[in-house]
Structure formats: structure tokens, C-alpha cells
Design a protein around this motif. Structure first.
Motif, PDB file in Angstrom:
ATOM      1  N   ARG A 173       1.042   4.277  -1.577  1.00 43.24           N
ATOM      2  CA  ARG A 173       1.509   5.556  -2.137  1.00 43.24           C
ATOM      3  C   ARG A 173       2.101   6.454  -1.050  1.00 43.24           C
ATOM      4  NH1 ARG A 173       2.926   5.540  -6.812  1.00 43.24           N
ATOM      5  NH2 ARG A 173       2.566   7.735  -7.059  1.00 43.24           N
ATOM      6  N   ALA A 174       1.527   6.400   0.163  1.00 41.19           N
ATOM      7  CA  ALA A 174       2.064   7.195   1.271  1.00 41.19           C
ATOM      8  C   ALA A 174       3.458   6.704   1.664  1.00 41.19           C
ATOM      9  CB  ALA A 174       1.121   7.126   2.474  1.00 41.19           C
ATOM     10  N   GLU A 175       3.647   5.390   1.641  1.00 35.35           N
ATOM     11  CA  GLU A 175       4.945   4.800   2.000  1.00 35.35           C
ATOM     12  C   GLU A 175       5.973   4.946   0.881  1.00 35.35           C
ATOM     13  OE1 GLU A 175       6.137   3.415   4.825  1.00 35.35           O
ATOM     14  OE2 GLU A 175       4.261   3.987   5.804  1.00 35.35           O
ATOM     15  N   ARG A 176       5.520   4.775  -0.355  1.00 30.90           N
ATOM     16  CA  ARG A 176       6.425   4.768  -1.504  1.00 30.90           C
ATOM     17  C   ARG A 176       5.878   5.616  -2.643  1.00 30.90           C
ATOM     18  NH1 ARG A 176      10.515   1.030  -1.742  1.00 30.90           N
ATOM     19  NH2 ARG A 176      11.223   2.516  -3.286  1.00 30.90           N
ATOM     20  N   PRO A 177       5.865   6.942  -2.485  1.00 36.17           N
ATOM     21  CA  PRO A 177       5.341   7.806  -3.545  1.00 36.17           C
ATOM     22  C   PRO A 177       6.169   7.742  -4.831  1.00 36.17           C
ATOM     23  CG  PRO A 177       6.382   9.110  -1.823  1.00 36.17           C
ATOM     24  CD  PRO A 177       6.343   7.694  -1.331  1.00 36.17           C
ATOM     25  N   ASP A 178       7.385   7.215  -4.728  1.00 37.96           N
ATOM     26  CA  ASP A 178       8.285   7.123  -5.879  1.00 37.96           C
ATOM     27  C   ASP A 178       8.002   5.928  -6.783  1.00 37.96           C
ATOM     28  OD1 ASP A 178       9.129   5.620  -3.532  1.00 37.96           O
ATOM     29  OD2 ASP A 178      10.947   5.098  -4.635  1.00 37.96           O
ATOM     30  N   VAL A 179       7.183   4.986  -6.316  1.00 38.28           N
ATOM     31  CA  VAL A 179       6.956   3.746  -7.057  1.00 38.28           C
ATOM     32  C   VAL A 179       5.589   3.781  -7.738  1.00 38.28           C
ATOM     33  CG1 VAL A 179       6.782   1.229  -6.902  1.00 38.28           C
ATOM     34  CG2 VAL A 179       8.404   2.454  -5.445  1.00 38.28           C
ATOM     35  N   PRO A 180       5.554   3.681  -9.070  1.00 39.28           N
ATOM     36  CA  PRO A 180       4.272   3.665  -9.773  1.00 39.28           C
ATOM     37  C   PRO A 180       3.482   2.396  -9.450  1.00 39.28           C
ATOM     38  CG  PRO A 180       6.105   3.482 -11.319  1.00 39.28           C
ATOM     39  CD  PRO A 180       6.699   3.617  -9.966  1.00 39.28           C
ATOM     40  N   VAL A 181       2.170   2.550  -9.401  1.00 38.99           N
ATOM     41  CA  VAL A 181       1.281   1.431  -9.123  1.00 38.99           C
ATOM     42  C   VAL A 181       0.269   1.325 -10.263  1.00 38.99           C
ATOM     43  CG1 VAL A 181      -0.390   0.434  -7.512  1.00 38.99           C
ATOM     44  CG2 VAL A 181       1.507   1.826  -6.626  1.00 38.99           C
ATOM     45  N   ILE A 182       0.188   0.149 -10.846  1.00 38.86           N
ATOM     46  CA  ILE A 182      -0.810  -0.118 -11.877  1.00 38.86           C
ATOM     47  C   ILE A 182      -1.786  -1.140 -11.320  1.00 38.86           C
ATOM     48  CG2 ILE A 182      -1.209  -1.073 -14.181  1.00 38.86           C
ATOM     49  CD1 ILE A 182       1.526   0.044 -14.974  1.00 38.86           C
ATOM     50  N   MET A 183      -3.052  -0.799 -11.383  1.00 32.54           N
ATOM     51  CA  MET A 183      -4.087  -1.676 -10.870  1.00 32.54           C
ATOM     52  C   MET A 183      -4.551  -2.619 -11.980  1.00 32.54           C
ATOM     53  SD  MET A 183      -3.999  -0.502  -7.865  1.00 32.54           S
ATOM     54  CE  MET A 183      -5.263  -1.481  -7.083  1.00 32.54           C
ATOM     55  N   ILE A 184      -4.965  -3.820 -11.573  1.00 32.25           N
ATOM     56  CA  ILE A 184      -5.451  -4.834 -12.503  1.00 32.25           C
ATOM     57  C   ILE A 184      -6.850  -5.241 -12.051  1.00 32.25           C
ATOM     58  CG2 ILE A 184      -5.055  -7.140 -13.459  1.00 32.25           C
ATOM     59  CD1 ILE A 184      -2.050  -6.719 -12.773  1.00 32.25           C
ATOM     60  N   THR A 185      -7.778  -5.261 -12.988  1.00 28.74           N
ATOM     61  CA  THR A 185      -9.149  -5.603 -12.638  1.00 28.74           C
ATOM     62  C   THR A 185      -9.856  -6.336 -13.764  1.00 28.74           C
ATOM     63  OG1 THR A 185     -11.270  -4.712 -11.866  1.00 28.74           O
ATOM     64  CG2 THR A 185     -10.030  -3.367 -13.434  1.00 28.74           C
ATOM     65  N   ALA A 186     -10.839  -7.104 -13.381  1.00 25.08           N
ATOM     66  CA  ALA A 186     -11.700  -7.745 -14.384  1.00 25.08           C
ATOM     67  C   ALA A 186     -12.763  -6.767 -14.866  1.00 25.08           C
ATOM     68  CB  ALA A 186     -12.352  -8.982 -13.783  1.00 25.08           C
ATOM     69  N   ALA A 246       6.715  -3.402   0.221  1.00 27.52           N
ATOM     70  CA  ALA A 246       7.063  -2.116  -0.389  1.00 27.52           C
ATOM     71  C   ALA A 246       7.804  -1.230   0.602  1.00 27.52           C
ATOM     72  CB  ALA A 246       5.806  -1.418  -0.897  1.00 27.52           C
ATOM     73  N   THR A 247       7.452  -1.330   1.871  1.00 25.47           N
ATOM     74  CA  THR A 247       8.116  -0.553   2.918  1.00 25.47           C
ATOM     75  C   THR A 247       9.515  -1.097   3.187  1.00 25.47           C
ATOM     76  OG1 THR A 247       5.967  -0.086   3.903  1.00 25.47           O
ATOM     77  CG2 THR A 247       7.883   0.290   5.292  1.00 25.47           C
ATOM     78  N   ASP A 248       9.668  -2.431   3.114  1.00 27.63           N
ATOM     79  CA  ASP A 248      10.965  -3.065   3.381  1.00 27.63           C
ATOM     80  C   ASP A 248      12.010  -2.749   2.314  1.00 27.63           C
ATOM     81  OD1 ASP A 248       9.943  -4.189   5.665  1.00 27.63           O
ATOM     82  OD2 ASP A 248       9.710  -6.201   4.824  1.00 27.63           O
ATOM     83  N   VAL A 249      11.597  -2.689   1.057  1.00 29.49           N
ATOM     84  CA  VAL A 249      12.547  -2.419  -0.033  1.00 29.49           C
ATOM     85  C   VAL A 249      12.692  -0.901  -0.124  1.00 29.49           C
ATOM     86  CG1 VAL A 249      13.035  -2.679  -2.492  1.00 29.49           C
ATOM     87  CG2 VAL A 249      11.842  -4.494  -1.274  1.00 29.49           C
ATOM     88  N   ARG A 250      13.683  -0.359   0.531  1.00 28.05           N
ATOM     89  CA  ARG A 250      13.805   1.086   0.655  1.00 28.05           C
ATOM     90  C   ARG A 250      14.635   1.758  -0.431  1.00 28.05           C
ATOM     91  NH1 ARG A 250      10.302   4.208   1.811  1.00 28.05           N
ATOM     92  NH2 ARG A 250       9.201   3.725   3.680  1.00 28.05           N
TER      93      ARG A 250
END
Length: 129
Positions: free
Chosen positions: A76-89, A46-50
């Protein structure tokens, strides 16, 4: 512009499953999926893809070493612009609350509803266009 979705999961069969579910999109070049086997690898990628081409991160919660919930504030600190969706059982209220408090944009439960995930991806692609 190449549009990337980063999938984070320590289970190797997840990559096969996602590639099967989205094979038409991947073949047509609508977006690309990259797979990270761990939270540290995901943070690094995520940090590499700027540029804005990283439009979504999908991450499992339960992984050895650093969990998805531990990864969440770091990515989120590195890429606040990218949404993150968590997946869980475990889609219980406490897990959902922890994920949202740490910066998740949503929570999907396993088995994954791929129709719902496709809607989410379509929405992110529309925003990136």
C-alpha cells in the motif's frame, strides 16, 4: 493498455485454478494475470509496474516468511492507487478487521466464490477504463 491483476499465493495450484476460471478473459486479452509466489516477490512486481495498468492485487494471507497481512502496508505504501483484496481460509471477524485496518479493500474466503471475484474484477476494469 495491458491491464494486470497480480495474484499472490505460495500454493502452485492456485495459478492453474485462476487460469482455468478466467481462461476466456485471458485468451481475449481483456486482462492479464501475473502470479507471485511470495509477498516479497509481489512487492517487487507491484513496484516495477509503475503505470496504471496494475488494477488489482489478490493476496493470500497465510504464506511462509512474510504473510499477506505483513505485506499489505508495504504494498500500500508503494502503490496506494492499487486495491488489494486478501484471500483467506479463515474469514473470521478478527482476520477481516486486521486486513481492513492494514489497508485491504476486501476479504474473500476460501473456497473462492469466483462469481463474486469476477464482479470485483469487472468493477476494477470499469474504473481503469
Amino acid at each position: 493498455m495491458n491491464v494486470y491483476i497480480l495474484v499472490v499465493d505460495d500454493e502452485p495450484d492456485v495459478e492453474t485454478l485462476f487460469r482455468q476460471q478466467f481462461r476466456r478473459d485471458l485468451r481475449s486479452g481483456r486482462f492479464q494475470m501475473e502470479f507471485a509466489p511470495s509477498a516479497p516477490a509481489a512487492i517487487e512486481r507491484a513496484t516495477d509496474v509503475r503505470d496504471p495498468s496494475l488494477v488489482l492485487i489478490l493476496s493470500d494471507i497465510n504464506m511462509p516468511g512474510m504473510s499477506g497481512l505483513e505485506m499489505l502496508p508495504k504494498v500500500r505504501a508503494e502503490r496506494p492507487d492499487v486495491p488489494v483484496i486478501m484471500i483467506t481460509a479463515y474469514g473470521d471477524a478478527e482476520t477481516r478487521k486486521k486486513a481492513i485496518e492494514r489497508g485491504a479493500d476486501g476479504l474473500l474466503t476460501k473456497p473462492i466464490d469466483f462469481a463474486l471475484l469476477r464482479q470485483e474484477i469487472d468493477s476494477r476494469l470499469g474504473q481503469a477504463a
